[in-house]
Structures are given as structure tokens and as C-alpha cells.
Design an enzyme around this catalytic site. Sequence first.
Site, PDB file in Angstrom:
ATOM      1  N   GLU A  35       2.924   7.165  -8.740  1.00  0.00           N
ATOM      2  CA  GLU A  35       4.056   6.454  -9.321  1.00  0.00           C
ATOM      3  C   GLU A  35       4.334   7.113 -10.675  1.00  0.00           C
ATOM      4  O   GLU A  35       3.419   7.241 -11.491  1.00  0.00           O
ATOM      5  CB  GLU A  35       3.677   4.981  -9.510  1.00  0.00           C
ATOM      6  CG  GLU A  35       4.842   4.149  -9.960  1.00  0.00           C
ATOM      7  CD  GLU A  35       4.485   2.685 -10.212  1.00  0.00           C
ATOM      8  OE1 GLU A  35       3.354   2.269  -9.901  1.00  0.00           O
ATOM      9  OE2 GLU A  35       5.364   1.987 -10.734  1.00  0.00           O
ATOM     10  N   ARG A 262     -12.210   4.076  -5.410  1.00  0.00           N
ATOM     11  CA  ARG A 262     -11.640   4.825  -6.518  1.00  0.00           C
ATOM     12  C   ARG A 262     -12.754   5.399  -7.389  1.00  0.00           C
ATOM     13  O   ARG A 262     -13.887   4.922  -7.362  1.00  0.00           O
ATOM     14  CB  ARG A 262     -10.656   3.998  -7.326  1.00  0.00           C
ATOM     15  CG  ARG A 262     -11.135   2.652  -7.789  1.00  0.00           C
ATOM     16  CD  ARG A 262      -9.978   1.813  -8.339  1.00  0.00           C
ATOM     17  NE  ARG A 262      -9.348   2.456  -9.475  1.00  0.00           N
ATOM     18  CZ  ARG A 262      -8.033   2.665  -9.578  1.00  0.00           C
ATOM     19  NH1 ARG A 262      -7.218   2.286  -8.624  1.00  0.00           N
ATOM     20  NH2 ARG A 262      -7.532   3.239 -10.642  1.00  0.00           N
ATOM     21  N   LYS A 272      -3.500   4.120 -15.715  1.00  0.00           N
ATOM     22  CA  LYS A 272      -2.372   4.637 -16.488  1.00  0.00           C
ATOM     23  C   LYS A 272      -1.885   3.621 -17.508  1.00  0.00           C
ATOM     24  O   LYS A 272      -1.484   3.975 -18.613  1.00  0.00           O
ATOM     25  CB  LYS A 272      -1.223   5.013 -15.543  1.00  0.00           C
ATOM     26  CG  LYS A 272      -1.405   6.372 -14.915  1.00  0.00           C
ATOM     27  CD  LYS A 272      -0.247   6.701 -13.990  1.00  0.00           C
ATOM     28  CE  LYS A 272      -0.361   5.904 -12.722  1.00  0.00           C
ATOM     29  NZ  LYS A 272       0.666   6.188 -11.730  1.00  0.00           N
TER      30      LYS A 272
HETATM   31  P1  ATP Z   1      -3.223   3.584 -12.221  1.00  0.00           P
HETATM   32  O1  ATP Z   1      -3.977   2.310 -12.074  1.00  0.00           O
HETATM   33  O2  ATP Z   1      -3.867   4.562 -13.127  1.00  0.00           O
HETATM   34  O3  ATP Z   1      -1.765   3.394 -12.493  1.00  0.00           O
HETATM   35  P2  ATP Z   1      -2.470   3.901  -9.564  1.00  0.00           P
HETATM   36  O4  ATP Z   1      -3.347   3.783  -8.382  1.00  0.00           O
HETATM   37  O5  ATP Z   1      -1.521   2.819  -9.828  1.00  0.00           O
HETATM   38  O6  ATP Z   1      -3.351   4.228 -10.797  1.00  0.00           O
HETATM   39  P3  ATP Z   1      -0.670   5.825  -8.553  1.00  0.00           P
HETATM   40  O7  ATP Z   1       0.238   6.704  -9.295  1.00  0.00           O
HETATM   41  O8  ATP Z   1      -0.089   4.767  -7.731  1.00  0.00           O
HETATM   42  O9  ATP Z   1      -1.670   5.241  -9.602  1.00  0.00           O
HETATM   43  O10 ATP Z   1      -1.728   6.670  -7.730  1.00  0.00           O
HETATM   44  C1  ATP Z   1      -1.446   7.775  -6.894  1.00  0.00           C
HETATM   45  C2  ATP Z   1      -2.619   7.950  -5.986  1.00  0.00           C
HETATM   46  O11 ATP Z   1      -3.810   8.189  -6.735  1.00  0.00           O
HETATM   47  C3  ATP Z   1      -2.867   6.697  -5.165  1.00  0.00           C
HETATM   48  O12 ATP Z   1      -3.065   7.069  -3.825  1.00  0.00           O
HETATM   49  C4  ATP Z   1      -4.099   6.102  -5.790  1.00  0.00           C
HETATM   50  O13 ATP Z   1      -4.825   5.376  -4.853  1.00  0.00           O
HETATM   51  C5  ATP Z   1      -4.829   7.328  -6.319  1.00  0.00           C
HETATM   52  N1  ATP Z   1      -5.693   6.964  -7.432  1.00  0.00           N
HETATM   53  C6  ATP Z   1      -5.340   6.386  -8.597  1.00  0.00           C
HETATM   54  N2  ATP Z   1      -6.410   6.145  -9.362  1.00  0.00           N
HETATM   55  C7  ATP Z   1      -7.489   6.596  -8.684  1.00  0.00           C
HETATM   56  C8  ATP Z   1      -8.897   6.641  -8.945  1.00  0.00           C
HETATM   57  N3  ATP Z   1      -9.418   6.152 -10.069  1.00  0.00           N
HETATM   58  N4  ATP Z   1      -9.699   7.185  -8.005  1.00  0.00           N
HETATM   59  C9  ATP Z   1      -9.188   7.692  -6.877  1.00  0.00           C
HETATM   60  N5  ATP Z   1      -7.878   7.678  -6.557  1.00  0.00           N
HETATM   61  C10 ATP Z   1      -7.026   7.140  -7.450  1.00  0.00           C
HETATM   62 MG    MG Z   2       0.127   1.945  -9.572  1.00  0.00          MG
END
Ligand code: ATP
Ligand code: MG
Length: 553
Positions: A35, A262, A272
Site C-alpha cells: 500500500e 510476519r 509503516k
Molecule cells: P505496515 O503495517 O508496515 O503498514 P502492511 O502489511 O500494512 O505493513 P503493506 O504495504 O500492505 O504493508 O504490505 C505489503 C506486503 O508486505 C503485504 O503482503 C504484507 O503482508 C507484507 N508485509 C508487511 N509487513 C511485513 C512483515 N513485517 N513481515 C513480512 N511481510 C510483511
Molecule cells: Mg497496510
Amino acid sequence: MTQVETGPSNFIRNIIDNDLQTGKHQTIQTRFPPEPNGYLHIGHAKSICLNFGIAEDYPNALCNLRFDDTNPVKEDANYVAAIEADVRWLGFQWAGDIHYSSDYFEQLYAYAIELIEQDKAYVCELNAEQTREYRGTLTSPGKDSPFRNRPIQESLDLFTRMRAGEFAEGSMMLRAKIDMASANMKMRDPVIYRIRFAHHHQTGDKWCIYPMYDFTHCISDALEGITHSLCTLEFEDHRPLYDWVLANISVACKPRQIEFSRLNLQYTLTSKRKLNALVNDNLVSGWNDPRMPTISGMRRRGYPAAAIREFCKRIGVTKQENTVELASLEACVRENLESNAPRAMAVIDPVKVIITNYENAKTEQLIAPAHPKDESMGTRSVPFSAELFIDRADFREEANKKYKRLVLGKEVRLRNAYVIKAETVIKDEAGTITEIHCSYDPETLGKNPSDGRKVKGVIHWVDAKTNKPAEFRIYERLFLVENPAAVENIHEVLNSDSLIVKQGVVEISLADNQVEKAYQFEREGYFCADSKDSTAQHLVFNRTVALRDSWGE
Ligand code: ATP
Ligand code: MG
């Protein structure tokens, strides 16, 4: 039969192997779906290595980069560009063009109409508070919305007018008609469209209704022909909804969602939202501050992309929640740099040494290896003259035998150069040493000098006549606690010594070094010139990592 030849084995690859063996799929297609509401961090690196790694290792497999951009309020085109650059720097290339969920807004709208026409979605006019109330709790079922059984034609008409902008934000939404009594809260008639009069970075002002994540993600996957949609464990209870949407619309492709745990890393935030707060509160200098666990921060600090990929390989992919030691990431960085970083000398806290028996007008060009174990890296020329700098910590007027550096009246070997002996010191009025006067022995030069001397200590130095002044930024972990994510007030657990700045000198061969290129400054650690602040006039070096793990000593 296709079997993967390289790459780590894990439960997801086992599923893929099986799907290829049984003929369920001929080729594999994955995607990485960030995102664009912030910069990528080390957690994303795990997901990137997993998704793109599969595409690299399986015959004809592909991995898409798709921006999951359904929330126009939090997203930004700057993040899009930064994310693309980060994925490329990590060493991966997506298949074809970049995709955006917003590319599918028209198709998503058409599938929503399909659901309404089958009486599987309806326009609901409960407000936010009522919706919450009607949803029930984990232990009690929800109640049907009074709008749940409105005629199909009415929902179709209202949904069309929602799109046309006739209704205010929050006054109406489109909901899937599933089961208000489901044990899975996500299945209690989830919202699939809401009204938002917001400008979108891709679609501009074309839309005032936006699809929700759960409706968008599965359809985007299907439209792109994704075979395995890999996501983190918090999406496990979204999976029934993922499958429900695809089962109830006319799309042919039915991707399979698989969840993995994760990455959590000691002393590190991997969210983020929380990283954004550090930036907004000016606790760091930006998303790419070298203390940030962002890909751009690690890059600026000097972490090689290959070290991050190696780390992701070592931590593996499972369904077990765990926290990885920060030391294991640093070990990957150190291992990589130990073999790849050329050696050089820098003095971080300089004090002058005068070689009293060396001809004052003379400068010698000594030859030093770029790497002690790798001759292919060649040699460099290191000037030596009657005036040198050594580190203040490498000299004492008195010391016991454990101190293997320069002591008044004793000898030490200068790295790549001669043995010197400290004769006298000059101090200023405050008693601070300003010069150490030494003598040198011209017979002691060479790789394995047969001078027969038992000089145990070797210290580094920089010629005082030809050096370049440099700023050194020494980084430590940003937080004092292992799990900063659990702390309410992050200010209380910030490490006030996470950045220490020192002014010193580097050998002249570093005058025109490249930014982000790693060096081992002998006895000091791995460093690289800062990509933002280092200039030919003012060299700035970031310490990437210390030579060994000494946290807590
Ligand atoms: P954040 O909480 O940092 O915003 P998010 O999961 O909302 O992380 P996205 O941009 O939606 O961030 O993530 C893109 C991809 O990265 C998704 O498939 C998510 O599952 C993966 N991802 C994000 N954080 C992790 C993590 N700590 N470990 C493994 N995969 C991750
Ligand atoms: Mg997210």
C-alpha cells in the site's frame, strides 16, 4: 514434472511444488502488493524475497508489483516512486508493467453490480455507530441490517447514484450479504464500497466511491492470474471472505491465499504507521535516516542488498510468530562486508604524532593491500610523512601489559608501515595531549618484516599532510527496549546515543570515493559515504556496522 532446483524450501514452496506436480498449475504467478502509504521496511523485504524469489526459482514464474491503492486519503505518489526504487535496489524486477488496484476500479464496480444482481450485496444506510452495534461481538451474533432485504432494483439504483456523487460520505455503503451470525466477524456482511470525496493519486477525481481492501485484493489477484497470493498471518480470518467473493462473481481465476508469519525484529518497529510517526515527530531525519529499518535507510547506512536477501533466506518462511535477533541481521551485513569491503584507514578521534627522526620534507608512498585475503582487489598507495594522526584511544602515557597500543617509552607497529616508539608528549594548558613525539625504525617496513621485534600492538593511522577531513556518524540501535512496538510512549525508550557525530580524517585514497560504497576502516568498523550529505568538500561517512557485535559490553 517441475521441481525447483534452487532456493530455500518452505511450506509455501512445498504447496507450489505439489500444485505443479498435480497439474493444478502449469506456471506460477505471485505478486507483491504494497500500500503506497509509507516506505518499505525490513518486514517488506521478507515478503519481497519470498514472492520475487519464487518467481526467480520456478520455470516461467512471474511476480507482479501491484500498488494496493484503495485508500486515497493516506496514499501518495511519492511513496509509489520510492517503493519501486527499493524493490529494484533489492535486486528484483517485476513482470511487465506496474499494476495498481485502481486500474481495476471499473471492473470492480462491475463485479459489485453482479453481486447486487444476485442479491448478494445491498446498499445499507446504517451510520457508523449503528453498523458497529449491529455487527455484534466475538461472543454474540450480529443483527441483520434493516436495509438487508431491500429490493435488488433499489440497491442497484442507489449504488449507481452513490457513484454519481448524489450522497454524502458516510450516508450509505455497499455491503456483501453473507451471514450476520458467522463466527468470523469478517463474514458479517462486510462493507465492500464506501463513499469518499477524495482525490486519488492515480484516478484523480473520477471516483467518489472506493472499494474496500477485502473486495479489491482477491479480485485484483484474479484479474492478474495470480496463482498463490501470499500474505501475513493477520489475514488468515480474511481468507473465507477472499474465497467468498471469488466464488460469487464471474471471474475464472481462483487464486489461493496462503498466510505466513510476519517478520518481527528486536529493537525495531516494523509498521509503516509507527515509522511515519518517527518521521513526523522529527525523531529521525526522514524515512531514509540510516537508523531506520526502511530499505532506503539500510541502503543509505551501507547494508548491501545481498546481505538483506541473505538475512531473509536465513529467517525462513513459516507460520510461527517469533522475533528475530537484530544481531542476526547485523551478522549477515558483517559477513558480506568482511569479504567485499576494501580496507582503508580513518582516524575518528585524531591526535598528532610527529616522527622526529623522519625527514620533514619527505613523503613516501607505501603500498597497502585493498584486502588482506583477496589479492584480486589490488593495492592502494598510502602516503607516509613525519606528521601523522592516530586515534586518541590508541595512546596512553602509562598502561599495563593488556594495553597493546602505543604507550610512552614503548613501541607499536603502524598498520602497513613502520614500528614507532613514543618518546615525549606535548600538552596544552588544560593538560590535553596535542602532540606525541615518536621515533621510527626504517628497518621495520614490509608485510612480514624480519626485524625480530616482539611488537604485539598494531594501530591504524593517517598521514597528516595528505589526508581528507571527514565526519563520522556512528549509529546504534534507535530503541533501548527489545520490543518498542509494545511501548505506548516511544519517546521514553529512544536511545539518546543512537547517533554520535565525530570529526576526524581519512586517508587520501578516499578523497573521491563513491557514496554507498562500503569500506572497512581498519579496527573501526564498516563505513560508507553518506548519499545525502557527503560532498568532495565535506566527506561524511556512516558507520554501517561495527567489526564485531559489542552491544551490551
Ligand atoms: P505496515 O503495517 O508496515 O503498514 P502492511 O502489511 O500494512 O505493513 P503493506 O504495504 O500492505 O504493508 O504490505 C505489503 C506486503 O508486505 C503485504 O503482503 C504484507 O503482508 C507484507 N508485509 C508487511 N509487513 C511485513 C512483515 N513485517 N513481515 C513480512 N511481510 C510483511
Ligand atoms: Mg497496510
